[in-house]
Design a protein around this motif. Structure first.
Motif, PDB file in Angstrom:
ATOM      1  N   LYS A 603       0.884  -1.398   0.201  1.00  0.00           N
ATOM      2  CA  LYS A 603      -0.298   0.026   0.161  1.00  0.00           C
ATOM      3  C   LYS A 603       0.639   0.689  -0.226  1.00  0.00           C
ATOM      4  O   LYS A 603       1.463   0.861   0.553  1.00  0.00           O
ATOM      5  CB  LYS A 603      -0.673   0.448   0.851  1.00  0.00           C
ATOM      6  N   THR A 604       0.003   2.006  -1.037  1.00  0.00           N
ATOM      7  CA  THR A 604       1.143   3.361  -0.643  1.00  0.00           C
ATOM      8  C   THR A 604       0.518   4.073   0.619  1.00  0.00           C
ATOM      9  O   THR A 604      -0.016   3.795   1.944  1.00  0.00           O
ATOM     10  CB  THR A 604       0.209   4.384  -1.754  1.00  0.00           C
ATOM     11  N   ARG A 605       1.583   5.286   0.923  1.00  0.00           N
ATOM     12  CA  ARG A 605       1.205   5.913   2.588  1.00  0.00           C
ATOM     13  C   ARG A 605       0.141   6.308   3.048  1.00  0.00           C
ATOM     14  O   ARG A 605      -0.748   6.093   4.121  1.00  0.00           O
ATOM     15  CB  ARG A 605       2.260   6.734   2.906  1.00  0.00           C
ATOM     16  N   SER A 606      -0.701   6.567   1.586  1.00  0.00           N
ATOM     17  CA  SER A 606      -2.562   6.561   2.265  1.00  0.00           C
ATOM     18  C   SER A 606      -2.904   6.049   2.140  1.00  0.00           C
ATOM     19  O   SER A 606      -4.305   5.589   2.289  1.00  0.00           O
ATOM     20  CB  SER A 606      -2.866   8.222   1.243  1.00  0.00           C
ATOM     21  N   GLY A 607      -3.014   4.497   2.139  1.00  0.00           N
ATOM     22  CA  GLY A 607      -3.807   3.373   1.548  1.00  0.00           C
ATOM     23  C   GLY A 607      -3.776   2.337   0.697  1.00  0.00           C
ATOM     24  O   GLY A 607      -4.382   1.457   0.346  1.00  0.00           O
ATOM     25  N   GLN A 624      10.304  -6.801 -13.351  1.00  0.00           N
ATOM     26  CA  GLN A 624       9.311  -5.972 -13.655  1.00  0.00           C
ATOM     27  C   GLN A 624       8.401  -4.633 -12.466  1.00  0.00           C
ATOM     28  O   GLN A 624       7.854  -4.420 -12.620  1.00  0.00           O
ATOM     29  CB  GLN A 624       8.963  -6.156 -14.662  1.00  0.00           C
ATOM     30  N   LEU A 625       8.351  -5.025 -10.550  1.00  0.00           N
ATOM     31  CA  LEU A 625       8.144  -4.859  -9.734  1.00  0.00           C
ATOM     32  C   LEU A 625       8.559  -3.014 -10.223  1.00  0.00           C
ATOM     33  O   LEU A 625       6.383  -2.505  -9.346  1.00  0.00           O
ATOM     34  CB  LEU A 625       8.651  -5.059  -8.347  1.00  0.00           C
ATOM     35  N   GLY A 626       9.004  -2.483 -10.302  1.00  0.00           N
ATOM     36  CA  GLY A 626       9.075  -1.132 -10.866  1.00  0.00           C
ATOM     37  C   GLY A 626       9.573  -0.693  -9.383  1.00  0.00           C
ATOM     38  O   GLY A 626      10.206  -1.214  -8.250  1.00  0.00           O
ATOM     39  N   ASP A 627       9.205   0.434  -8.502  1.00  0.00           N
ATOM     40  CA  ASP A 627       9.393   1.025  -7.580  1.00  0.00           C
ATOM     41  C   ASP A 627       8.795   0.727  -6.900  1.00  0.00           C
ATOM     42  O   ASP A 627       7.419   1.485  -6.521  1.00  0.00           O
ATOM     43  CB  ASP A 627       9.024   2.503  -8.099  1.00  0.00           C
ATOM     44  N   THR A 628       9.447   0.186  -5.560  1.00  0.00           N
ATOM     45  CA  THR A 628       7.910   0.147  -4.397  1.00  0.00           C
ATOM     46  C   THR A 628       8.787   0.735  -3.442  1.00  0.00           C
ATOM     47  O   THR A 628       8.439   0.384  -2.160  1.00  0.00           O
ATOM     48  CB  THR A 628       8.723  -1.500  -4.037  1.00  0.00           C
ATOM     49  N   SER A 629       9.119   1.710  -3.415  1.00  0.00           N
ATOM     50  CA  SER A 629       9.929   3.235  -2.266  1.00  0.00           C
ATOM     51  C   SER A 629       8.933   3.857  -1.557  1.00  0.00           C
ATOM     52  O   SER A 629       9.051   4.215  -0.991  1.00  0.00           O
ATOM     53  CB  SER A 629      11.331   4.429  -2.622  1.00  0.00           C
ATOM     54  N   THR A 630       8.270   4.071  -3.266  1.00  0.00           N
ATOM     55  CA  THR A 630       6.528   5.001  -1.538  1.00  0.00           C
ATOM     56  C   THR A 630       5.664   4.095  -1.031  1.00  0.00           C
ATOM     57  O   THR A 630       4.856   4.691  -0.754  1.00  0.00           O
ATOM     58  CB  THR A 630       5.458   5.557  -3.508  1.00  0.00           C
ATOM     59  N   LEU A 631       6.015   2.204  -1.102  1.00  0.00           N
ATOM     60  CA  LEU A 631       5.261   2.025  -0.502  1.00  0.00           C
ATOM     61  C   LEU A 631       5.655   2.428   0.849  1.00  0.00           C
ATOM     62  O   LEU A 631       6.214   2.705   1.913  1.00  0.00           O
ATOM     63  CB  LEU A 631       5.588   0.484  -0.768  1.00  0.00           C
ATOM     64  N   ALA A 632       3.839   1.629   1.711  1.00  0.00           N
ATOM     65  CA  ALA A 632       4.168   2.284   3.538  1.00  0.00           C
ATOM     66  C   ALA A 632       5.746   1.394   4.045  1.00  0.00           C
ATOM     67  O   ALA A 632       6.140   1.690   4.572  1.00  0.00           O
ATOM     68  CB  ALA A 632       3.085   2.179   4.154  1.00  0.00           C
ATOM     69  N   ASP A 633       5.348   0.178   3.768  1.00  0.00           N
ATOM     70  CA  ASP A 633       6.260  -0.322   4.058  1.00  0.00           C
ATOM     71  C   ASP A 633       6.561  -1.611   2.866  1.00  0.00           C
ATOM     72  O   ASP A 633       6.109  -2.565   2.960  1.00  0.00           O
ATOM     73  CB  ASP A 633       5.447  -2.019   4.805  1.00  0.00           C
ATOM     74  N   PRO A 634       7.740  -1.491   2.306  1.00  0.00           N
ATOM     75  CA  PRO A 634       8.290  -2.341   1.325  1.00  0.00           C
ATOM     76  C   PRO A 634       8.287  -3.257   1.233  1.00  0.00           C
ATOM     77  O   PRO A 634       8.147  -4.589   0.299  1.00  0.00           O
ATOM     78  CB  PRO A 634       9.664  -1.298   0.885  1.00  0.00           C
ATOM     79  N   SER A 635       8.577  -4.347   3.001  1.00  0.00           N
ATOM     80  CA  SER A 635       9.526  -5.227   3.065  1.00  0.00           C
ATOM     81  C   SER A 635       7.585  -6.380   2.566  1.00  0.00           C
ATOM     82  O   SER A 635       7.747  -7.759   2.683  1.00  0.00           O
ATOM     83  CB  SER A 635       9.954  -5.620   4.415  1.00  0.00           C
TER      84      SER A 635
END
Ligand code: WTA
Length: 647
Positions: A603-607, A624-635
């Motif tokens: 989820k993004t930080r806004s859910g 091909q996951l792309g950018d996952t850094s904007t996730l609230a919890d990338p793990s």
């Protein structure tokens, strides 16, 4: 593109529409749609011919879609009565039963007319009249077509519910439409398996919000035992058979509703797509004539179910309005074996055959032998509908089924469209495997980028239609705002299809599939939101996210990620239970193909759930996951990938 299949010369020589016809008439249909459609409208028998052709605006301010607004007609008269003088004894419907050993039936136009009139009278005697809603939940039997036409005769609005839907889905549709009467059968039969239709209706009518239903008419089909609850439940034959076989048709305005058909969208519950009388019938009939090159001696077979729009437009309304012979098949392509389709083609000398890519792919897997051992000499034209057809399946259809002799019409359209919008006209231009080719008369497709800019020449983007056509849906039943918001808000002044498309250098369109949260499973539309809501109804499920993934036979499969409520334990039994739960809530067509446990969802930080990532995991494309850094919890992504490997 070198992969061009030219029109066979002998086909072109006899075609309903030649390339010269198309060039001339398509130009006119865009330049002067009033003149064009005014002329085409003369194909129908009007009780009062229209003096107006189109009153259309896609703009928010004066939004309206009306065709032939002052015309009056009756659909059943156009499909039946007007053929009686010249074709009364011609076969209107051929019924081919589930099992090859049961007897096929041939119903003439005269007999069909009488059966429709008897049911029309029966419905009136049960208090059904103009504007009332009638739910039809029947197998692929002649009564399904009779029921649709009888509703049309008395001005009742039918809403057909596919026989594969569950009690809950029936109840949703009854509630939304406020149906007063249901026509069903004791049981359906598909590939020798019984479907408990009446029992499903009984269960649906126990659910809240279904008390509008006063009567249930039950067709005796298999003879299986059912509970009859008097006075609500009535045997169809007991009520219908004694009725007179003429029935005064209701005078309908062209814009009076003909039917509601529920279809899935990207959000919420399925919407009731509303089609009206004049424009819909004209468009179904005219597209059927032009795309299928229909002639008086054709035997035409569309393998769809009447529960879908293809069955409405291209088993019942289009073919019967054209006085054609339309085959209804109760069974499935694989029963008793993979030759069944082609045996039916030989048995009834089918000349035009229309099916879905998923069926072709399933049969392709069985090899050529089940096809080769049949003759198929009667075939002259093949059609495809419901999802993109991959070039490999297209070539197999062309080479093996059609033996290189039959053009293929890959017809793109939607429930919302009423009829075909982009498709080859088989006598008019060359085809390319996998391309739906060019627009039908009066249809102006365009491709836009995400900002709504119209792209020119070779391009890829979102498919929109710039102006109305007669078969366009008129509203979402009971929710005009949802209609506008779903289709006209994204790109002002244009109808947004929800599909992506590419246009090549020759101006051919290639549909790339849905760009929204709708998945297309074996040609059936399913909203990811519907499957998610079904899953979270289960007490042990905390959260669910559903995406599509590529599936060899079905085109797309359903991939569900499920987070359990704290303290619940993941197990194979629970997994099976959840799949069964979705079948019960929606129907077998919505069963997840893969269900994966998800300790957490990306989820993004806004859910907001990031479906793009879930799609890539489902496709097994972790690179091909792309950018996952904007996730609230990338793990959570690593945990999902680990679970996938474990699955
Ligand atoms: C897809 C079925 C590619 C498309 C008539 C559309 C197709 C959805 C084709 C509508 C085709 C249908 N090529 N895609 N020839 N035909 N589709 O409402 O994604 O059940 O939006 O209508 O099916 O499905 P529906």
């Amino acid at each position: 593109m070198s992969d061009l299949y030219p029109v066979p010369e002998d086909f072109a020589a006899q075609a309903n529409v030649t390339s010269a016809d198309y060039a001339r008439d398509y130009a006119e249909s865009i330049r002067d749609p009033d003149a064009f459609w005014g002329r085409i409208a003369q194909r129908l028998d009007w009780m009062k011919p229209p003096t107006r052709v189109r009153d259309v605006s896609f703009d928010r301010q004066n939004f309206q879609i009306r065709w032939f607004a002052d015309g009056e007609l009756n659909v059943s008269v156009n499909c039946l009565d007007r053929h009686l003088a010249e074709r009364g004894d011609k076969t209107a419907l051929i019924f081919e039963p589930d099992g090859p050993d049961s007897e096929a039936k041939h119903i003439s136009y005269r007999e069909l007319h009488a059966r429709v009139c008897r049911l029309g009278n029966a419905l009136r005697s049960l208090g059904i009249g103009k504007g009332d809603r009638v739910t039809i939940y029947l197998p692929m039997i002649v009564e399904a077509a009779v029921a649709m036409l009888a509703c049309a005769r008395i001005g009742a609005i039918h809403t057909v519910v596919f026989g594969g839907f569950s009690a809950n889905s029936i109840a949703d549709r009854v509630r939304d439409s406020g149906a007063k009467l249901i026509i069903t059968a004791d049981e359906g039969l598909r590939g020798s398996k019984k479907v408990p239709l009446k029992a499903n209706v009984d269960a649906a009518l126990k659910l809240p919000g279904t008390t509008t239903v006063e009567t249930v008419l039950v067709v005796r089909h298999t003879g299986g035992a059912v509970d009859m609850q008097m006075p609500r439940d009535r045997w169809y034959d007991a009520v219908v058979d004694s009725q007179p076989d003429t029935c005064e048709p209701e005078r309908m305005n062209a814009e009076d509703p003909l039917f509601i058909l529920y279809t899935s969208g990207s959000t919420g519950k399925p919407k009731g797509v509303l089609h009206t009388t004049g424009g819909y019938l004209l468009f179904a009939a005219y597209t059927h004539w032009a795309v299928f090159d229909i002639k008086d001696d054709d035997i035409y077979w569309c393998t769809a179910d009447v529960g879908w729009v293809t069955g409405h437009s291209y088993i019942v309304y289009g073919p019967l309005a054209n006085g054609a012979t339309s085959l209804m098949f109760e069974g499935v392509p694989s029963y008793p074996d993979a030759s069944r389709f082609w045996q039916v083609v030989d048995k009834h000398q089918v000349s035009i055959f229309y099916t879905a890519p998923t069926a072709i792919r399933a049969l392709m897997r069985e090899g050529e032998e089940p096809v080769r051992k049949t003759s198929r000499k009667s075939l002259r034209l093949l059609g495809s509908v419901g999802e993109p057809i991959n070039p490999e399946a297209w070539r197999w259809y062309y080479d093996v089924v059609g033996e290189g002799r039959c053009p293929i019409v890959d017809t793109w359209w939607q429930t919302e469209n009423g009829g075909i919008l982009i498709s080859p006209l088989p006598g008019a231009w060359a085809t390319k495997p996998g391309s739906a080719t060019k627009p039908f008369f009066g249809v102006q497709p365009a491709i836009v980028d995400a900002a709504g800019n119209i792209l020119e020449g070779e391009c890829e983007g979102n498919l929109v239609i710039m102006d109305s056509w007669p078969g366009q849906m008129r509203t979402v039943y009971g929710d005009d705002q949802r209609f506008f918001d779903t289709y006209f808000a994204a790109y002002p002044g244009m109808y947004f299809t929800g599909d992506g498309a590419r246009r090549d250098a020759d101006g051919y369109y290639w549909i790339t599939g849905r760009v929204d949260d709708v998945i297309n499973v074996s040609g059936h539309r399913i909203g990811t939101a519907e499957v998610e809501s079904a899953l979270v109804l289960h007490p042990k499920v905390a959260e669910a996210a559903v995406v599509g993934f590529p599936h060899d036979i079905k085109g797309q499969g359903i991939y569900a990620y499920v987070t359990l409520v704290a303290g619940e334990v993941e197990s194979d039994e629970l997994l099976k239970e959840l799949v069964a739960h979705v079948r019960k809530e929606i129907g077998p067509i919505a069963s997840p193909d893969v269900l994966q446990w998800a300790p957490g969802l990306p989820k993004t930080r806004s859910g907001k759930i990031m479906r793009r990532i879930l799609r890539k995991i489902a496709e097994n494309a972790p690179d091909q996951l792309g950018d996952t850094s904007t996730l609230a919890d990338p793990s959570v992504v690593d945990a999902l990938l680990d679970n996938r490997r474990g699955a």
